[in-house]
Design a protein around this motif. Structure first.
Motif, PDB file in Angstrom:
ATOM      1  N   HIS A 289       4.749  -2.844   2.513  1.00 15.15           N
ATOM      2  CA  HIS A 289       4.409  -1.628   3.254  1.00 15.15           C
ATOM      3  C   HIS A 289       5.125  -0.386   2.735  1.00 15.15           C
ATOM      4  CE1 HIS A 289       2.078  -3.806   6.217  1.00 15.15           C
ATOM      5  NE2 HIS A 289       3.091  -4.645   6.432  1.00 15.15           N
ATOM      6  N   THR A 292       1.632   3.228   2.410  1.00 15.04           N
ATOM      7  CA  THR A 292       0.823   3.085   3.610  1.00 15.04           C
ATOM      8  C   THR A 292      -0.608   3.492   3.322  1.00 15.04           C
ATOM      9  OG1 THR A 292       2.730   3.541   5.026  1.00 15.04           O
ATOM     10  CG2 THR A 292       0.552   3.764   6.017  1.00 15.04           C
ATOM     11  N   VAL A 294      -4.832   3.779   4.808  1.00 17.66           N
ATOM     12  CA  VAL A 294      -5.577   4.041   6.036  1.00 17.66           C
ATOM     13  C   VAL A 294      -5.702   2.750   6.838  1.00 17.66           C
ATOM     14  CG1 VAL A 294      -7.779   4.787   6.977  1.00 17.66           C
ATOM     15  CG2 VAL A 294      -6.813   5.974   5.003  1.00 17.66           C
ATOM     16  N   ASN A 295      -6.042   1.683   6.145  1.00 24.95           N
ATOM     17  CA  ASN A 295      -6.018   0.348   6.746  1.00 24.95           C
ATOM     18  C   ASN A 295      -4.615  -0.210   6.566  1.00 24.95           C
ATOM     19  OD1 ASN A 295      -6.261  -2.302   7.540  1.00 24.95           O
ATOM     20  ND2 ASN A 295      -8.058  -2.749   6.278  1.00 24.95           N
ATOM     21  N   THR A 296      -3.826  -0.194   7.615  1.00 27.56           N
ATOM     22  CA  THR A 296      -2.410  -0.561   7.493  1.00 27.56           C
ATOM     23  C   THR A 296      -2.203  -2.038   7.171  1.00 27.56           C
ATOM     24  OG1 THR A 296      -2.293  -0.888   9.892  1.00 27.56           O
ATOM     25  CG2 THR A 296      -1.663   1.281   9.038  1.00 27.56           C
ATOM     26  N   ALA A 297      -3.256  -2.849   7.282  1.00 30.15           N
ATOM     27  CA  ALA A 297      -3.141  -4.261   6.918  1.00 30.15           C
ATOM     28  C   ALA A 297      -3.311  -4.471   5.419  1.00 30.15           C
ATOM     29  CB  ALA A 297      -4.177  -5.089   7.675  1.00 30.15           C
ATOM     30  N   TYR A 298      -3.640  -3.401   4.695  1.00 31.04           N
ATOM     31  CA  TYR A 298      -3.740  -3.471   3.237  1.00 31.04           C
ATOM     32  C   TYR A 298      -2.374  -3.106   2.655  1.00 31.04           C
ATOM     33  CZ  TYR A 298      -5.754  -3.096  -1.427  1.00 31.04           C
ATOM     34  OH  TYR A 298      -6.055  -3.295  -2.752  1.00 31.04           O
ATOM     35  N   CYS A 299      -1.856  -3.942   1.764  1.00 33.67           N
ATOM     36  CA  CYS A 299      -0.492  -3.777   1.284  1.00 33.67           C
ATOM     37  C   CYS A 299      -0.448  -3.557  -0.222  1.00 33.67           C
ATOM     38  CB  CYS A 299       0.348  -4.997   1.651  1.00 33.67           C
ATOM     39  SG  CYS A 299       0.572  -5.169   3.441  1.00 33.67           S
ATOM     40  N   ASP A 329       1.923  -8.581   8.730  1.00 35.55           N
ATOM     41  CA  ASP A 329       0.815  -7.641   8.937  1.00 35.55           C
ATOM     42  C   ASP A 329       0.123  -7.256   7.638  1.00 35.55           C
ATOM     43  OD1 ASP A 329       1.367  -7.611  11.692  1.00 35.55           O
ATOM     44  OD2 ASP A 329       2.850  -6.022  11.434  1.00 35.55           O
ATOM     45  N   CYS A 330       0.126  -8.121   6.634  1.00 40.05           N
ATOM     46  CA  CYS A 330      -0.608  -7.892   5.390  1.00 40.05           C
ATOM     47  C   CYS A 330      -1.704  -8.942   5.273  1.00 40.05           C
ATOM     48  CB  CYS A 330       0.314  -7.988   4.173  1.00 40.05           C
ATOM     49  SG  CYS A 330       1.476  -6.631   4.007  1.00 40.05           S
TER      50      CYS A 330
END
Length: 753
Positions: A289, A292, A294-299, A329-330
Motif C-alpha cells: 500500500h 494508493t 482508486v481501487n484501494t484493494a489494488y496493490c 486488503d490486497c
C-alpha cells in the motif's frame, strides 16, 4: 611512518591569507601528471618549488611544511628532507573543512569518533520503484555489455505508462559493472550469474517461452550482501534452501519479480550463506500500500524510501485465481518484501576523557550538542517553525504519544495537552537547540561543507538508529539550493525553518525533505527552456498515497491542511491581491484566506482543535492563510489547453487569529480588512512582532521553485494546470506531496467554475 609520493593542495579564499587557519574555496588545481584536483605528485611539487624559486615554510607545532604560489595555490605535508624537498606526503588526513586550522594537520588517532556500526541501506545498490529516478547520492548503472543502455527492468511496472525500475548504486563506493545474463533468441532464457558475480535482480523480458534473465554485477561493497545469497531454482513447498545457503530470508512465488510464477502455495526461496543473514536483509516486511490506487484493494510493489526490495510477487484473487498476498486488503496487483536493514549500534565510550581528536572546537561543540539533542529529540512547542510542509502525518511528529500522555497523566487521548508543562519539561532542549542550530546551519549552508562535521552527523544518526530515516547532508542541500552541487549563497527555502523541521521531525525528515524537493521537480516549469514557446508542456504526476496515521500533536502539517481544504473542512473566505513590498514593484501576492471550519465566519471548535496550533494560547487561530508570489514579467502567464495559467515562484502559509485593516492601496479608496499577518519577523523587519502574539503569524514555504537553467530567475508553478495522470500507476511515495498540491489548486479551480 613511511613516505607518500604526493601531496594535497588547496585553492585559498584570499591571497592575503596564506597561513594555517585561513579559509579556502576548493581543492587545488590539478597537476599535469596527477590530472586530479587537490593532488600533486612529488615531481610536480619539486618543479613548482624550482620554477617559482620557493622556500617551503616550516610549522613546527604541526610538523608540516607548506608552499604558496600563484597567489591562491597552497600545498602542505609533514616535514621533509632536503633531498625530497617536496615530498608532501599523505601520512596525514587532510579533511575538507571550512578553514585550514593547524588541528587539521594532526594525525587523527584511531579512537577518533570510532564506530562498530554496520553500513546503512544507503550503502547498497538496488532496483528502485517504478517511475522513480535515482535518489541523490546514487548513480544509474549502465550495462557493461551494451554501454549505451542502462540496467532497467519494466516487467513489473504498469504497461503503457513508460515506467521502469532502474538499478541505482551509491556514488560514494566503487560502482560495480553489471549486465543481464541468460537471454536466448529462441525465447528460452536461462538465468544465473558467473562465478564472482552477485545477482541483484531478475526480469522476464524477452523470455517468451521459459526462464528469466539475471541482473549480474561484479562484487563490490555495494553488492556484497547479494553475493552471499541465492534463490532456489525450483518452486518449493517449504523453506528448503539451496546447497551452501542455509539462512532462509523469504519465499516468493515470483522470486525477485521476473521469475516464472510458482503454482499454489509454492515459492522460490531466498537464502544466505554464513552464520546469519546479511544486515541489509533484516527488519523486513511485505508491503503493498505504499502507492494508493482508486481501487484501494489494488496493490503495488513499491517500497518506502531508503528500504531495499528483496522480493516481489503478483497478487490475483479474481475469477477463481488463488494468488494471494501477505499484505492485508490486497486482492490484485503486486506486493514487495521491503527491508529496512539492521539498526546500527556504536560501541559505548569508556569515559568522557577518551583521546578523541576533533578538527577544532566547533566540531567538538557540534558533536556534544547533537548527542544531547538526539538523546531526547523533542522540541518545545514554541521552538520549531509553525508548519512543516514536508511531513505526511496528520500532525507533525514532534513528540511521541508516550511523551504527550505522560505530561497529561493519561494513557488515552491528548485532549488535555498541557502546553505550560511541556514548555517547562523541555527547557533544557530549547537551550541545546539554540546552540546546535547555528552550527548546523553554518555547516549545511557553506559553499564547501566540512567533511568532519558530516562524519559526526552520520555517525550520531547511526548511533541513535536514525540513519535510514533522518535526512543526510545531501538531502538538506538538495532542498535548500535545488541540488547538491548548485551552491549559490541564496536559498529556495528558509534554512532556519527547514533545519528546524529537520531536527524537530528527525525520524521523518529524510522522506519529508525528499517530498519537498520532488514537489518542485514535478510542479515547476522552466520558461527559459524555450523562449519562443509560450505553451506549457504536458507532464503528469502519478496518483500516489500518503501516510494515514495520525500523531495527535501540536501543529497540523501542510499535507493535513491541504486535505482539509479539499474535503471542505476548511472553507475559502476571501482572495486578495497584494503588492509585494520587497520586490521593487515586480511581484504581486495572491492572498488566500481559509476559514477554519466548513462555513466562513461560523466558529467550529472541532475544526479549530484539528487545524489550529495548540501552542497558540494567547489567541485563537481562525484562518489559515496562503500567499502565492507571482513575478511580473513576460512569463507571468503561460498557456495550455487554451487556458492561461498564472506562474507562482513560491507559496507561503501561516495561521491568523484576528483581523487588521491596513491603509488603502490606492489613496481615496475604501480600506479593506485582512486576516492578521504582522506577528512575524519576516514582515516589516519584525517591527510589529511583539507581545503575547509574537511569531503567531510565522511563515513557512510550502513550495519554492528552483532557479531557471538560464539566468537566476525562479522557475514557475503554473497553478491550475492539471498534472495528474488520469490512470493510476506507481511511483515513489515522495511524490504524494506534489500530487496533493496539484489536487489543492484543482479543487479551487473546480469551485470557481
Amino acid at each position: 611512518m613511511g613516505m607518500a609520493f604526493y601531496g594535497r593542495s588547496f585553492t585559498l579564499a584570499s591571497s592575503s591569507c596564506t597561513e594555517p587557519r585561513c579559509p579556502y574555496l576548493s581543492t587545488g588545481d590539478a597537476g599535469d601528471c596527477s590530472d586530479t584536483a587537490g593532488v600533486l605528485f612529488n615531481s610536480e611539487i619539486e618543479a613548482i618549488i624550482s620554477d617559482n624559486d620557493l622556500t617551503p615554510k616550516l610549522y613546527k607545532d604541526a610538523a608540516i611544511k607548506a608552499i604558496n604560489w600563484n597567489s591562491d595555490q597552497w600545498v602542505s605535508s609533514h616535514t621533509f628532507s632536503k633531498g625530497l624537498a617536496a615530498a608532501l606526503g599523505n601520512e596525514i588526513n587532510l579533511n575538507t573543512t571550512t578553514g585550514l586550522t593547524s588541528a587539521t594537520f594532526l594525525l587523527e588517532k584511531s579512537a577518533t569518533i570510532t564506530s562498530t556500526s554496520t553500513p546503512s541501506q544507503g550503502s547498497y545498490c538496488r532496483f528502485i520503484n517504478c517511475g522513480d529516478v535515482c535518489p541523490s547520492g546514487y548513480k544509474v548503472i549502465t550495462r557493461e555489455d551494451k554501454t549505451s543502455q542502462l540496467m532497467l527492468d519494466s516487467t513489473e511496472c504498469p504497461s503503457g505508462y513508460g515506467q521502469t525500475q532502474t538499478l541505482c548504486c551509491p556514488s560514494s563506493s566503487d560502482l560495480p559493472t553489471c549486465q543481464w545474463r541468460g537471454f536466448h533468441n529462441n525465447g528460452k532464457c536461462k538465468g544465473g550469474c558467473d562465478d564472482g558475480e552477485a545477482e541483484v535482480g531478475t526480469t522476464g523480458a524477452g523470455c517468451t517461452k521459459s526462464g528469466y534473465q539475471s541482473a549480474c554485477c561484479s562484487t563490490t561493497t555495494s553488492t556484497d550482501p547479494w553475493s552471499k545469497c541465492a534463490w532456489t531454482t525450483s518452486c518449493e513447498s517449504d523453506k528448503t534452501c539451496p546447497s551452501g545457503f542455509s539462512n532462509f530470508v523469504v519465499g516468493s512465488r515470483n522470486g525477485w519479480g521476473g521469475m516464472p510464477s510458482c503454482k499454489g502455495d509454492k515459492t522460490y526461496n531466498y537464502c544466505c550463506s554464513g552464520s546469519s543473514v546479511p544486515d541489509a536483509f533484516t527488519n523486513c516486511e511485505w508491503k503493498g500500500h505504499e502507492t494508493t490506487f482508486v481501487n484501494t484493494a489494488y496493490c503495488s510493489d513499491s517500497c518506502p524510501s531508503r528500504y531495499i526490495r528483496v522480493a516481489e510477487q503478483s497478487i490475483n484473487m479474481f475469477f477463481g485465481n488463488n494468488m494471494k498476498g501477505h499484505t492485508t486488503d490486497c486482492i490484485a496487483g503486486n506486493e514487495a518484501y521491503c527491508c529496512k536493514g539492521a539498526t546500527a549500534k556504536v560501541a559505548p565510550r569508556s569515559d568522557t576523557s577518551e583521546p578523541t581528536t576533533y578538527q577544532d572546537q566547533t566540531a567538538k561543540d557540534f558533536d556534544a550538542y547533537l548527542k544531547k539533542f538526539l538523546a531526547d529529540p523533542v522540541c518545545p512547542l514554541t521552538w520549531e517553525a509553525q508548519y512543516s510542509a514536508t511531513f505526511g502525518d496528520d500532525y507533525v511528529t514532534r513528540r511521541s504519544m508516550n511523551y504527550v500522555n505522560s505530561i497529561n497523566g493519561s494513557s488515552s487521548s491528548s485532549t488535555g495537552f498541557s502546553v505550560g508543562k511541556a514548555r517547562r519539561d523541555l527547557a533544557d532542549q530549547a537551550t541545546t537547540l539554540s546552540l546546535l542550530m547555528p552550527l548546523l546551519q553554518s555547516w549545511i549552508t557553506s559553499e564547501v561543507p566540512r567533511e568532519d562535521i558530516n562524519r559526526i552527523w552520520d555517525l550520531r544518526l547511526e548511533e541513535y538508529g536514525l540513519e535510514n530515516d533522518a535526512a543526510n547532508s545531501s538531502t538538506m542541500r538538495n532542498v535548500l539550493f535545488g541540488s547538491v552541487d548548485s551552491w549559490s549563497g541564496s536559498f529556495l527555502y528558509s534554512p532556519s525553518s527547514t533545519l528546524s523541521d529537520e531536527l524537530c521531525n528527525i525520524a521523518d525528515s529524510s522522506q519529508g525533505l525528499d517530498r519537498l524537493y520532488v514537489a518542485s521537480e514535478y510542479l515547476c516549469d522552466d520558461p527559459s527552456e524555450d523562449d519562443d514557446d509560450s505553451t506549457l508542456s504536458t507532464r503528469t504526476v502519478t496518483v500516489v498515497g500518503t501516510d494515514t496515521r495520525s500523531e495527535n500533536n501540536c501543529s497540523p502539517s501542510v499535507m493535513y491542511v491541504l486535505r482539509g481544504i479539499i474535503n471542505g473542512e476548511l472553507s475559502l473566505h476571501y482572495l486578495r491581491w497584494l503588492q509585494s513590498t520587497s520586490s521593487g514593484g515586480n511581484e504581486l501576492i495572491l492572498e488566500l484566506a481559509f476559514w477554519i471550519g466548513s462555513t466562513p465566519g461560523v466558529a467550529d471548535s472541532t475544526a479549530r482543535a484539528n487545524y489550529g496550533d495548540r501552542s497558540h494560547t494567547a489567541g485563537t487561530d481562525r484562518w489559515i492563510v496562503m500567499h502565492m508570489h507571482v513575478p511580473l514579467d513576460g512569463r507571468t502567464f503561460m498557456g495550455g489547453d487554451n487556458i492561461l495559467y498564472m506562474g507562482v515562484r513560491n507559496m507561503g502559509i501561516y495561521h491568523s487569529q484576528g483581523v487588521y485593516r491596513p491603509p488603502a492601496v490606492t489613496p481615496g479608496y475604501q480600506r479593506g480588512y485582512r486576516a492578521e499577518y504582522r506577528y512575524t519577523s519576516s514582515y516589516a523587519e519584525g517591527r510589529y512582532n511583539t507581545g503575547n502574539l509574537q511569531n503567531y503569524n510565522s511563515r513557512t514555504d510550502t513550495i519554492a521553485c528552483p532557479r531557471q537553467r538560464r539566468g537566476n530567475a525562479a522557475q514557475r508553478w503554473y497553478v491550475g494546470q492539471n498534472r495528474d495522470s488520469n490512470v493510476p500507476g506507481t511511483a515513489s511515495s515522495d511524490v504524494d506531496y506534489g500530487q496533493l498540491l496539484n489536487d489543492f489548486v484543482r479543487s479551487l479551480d473546480s469551485r470557481a467554475t
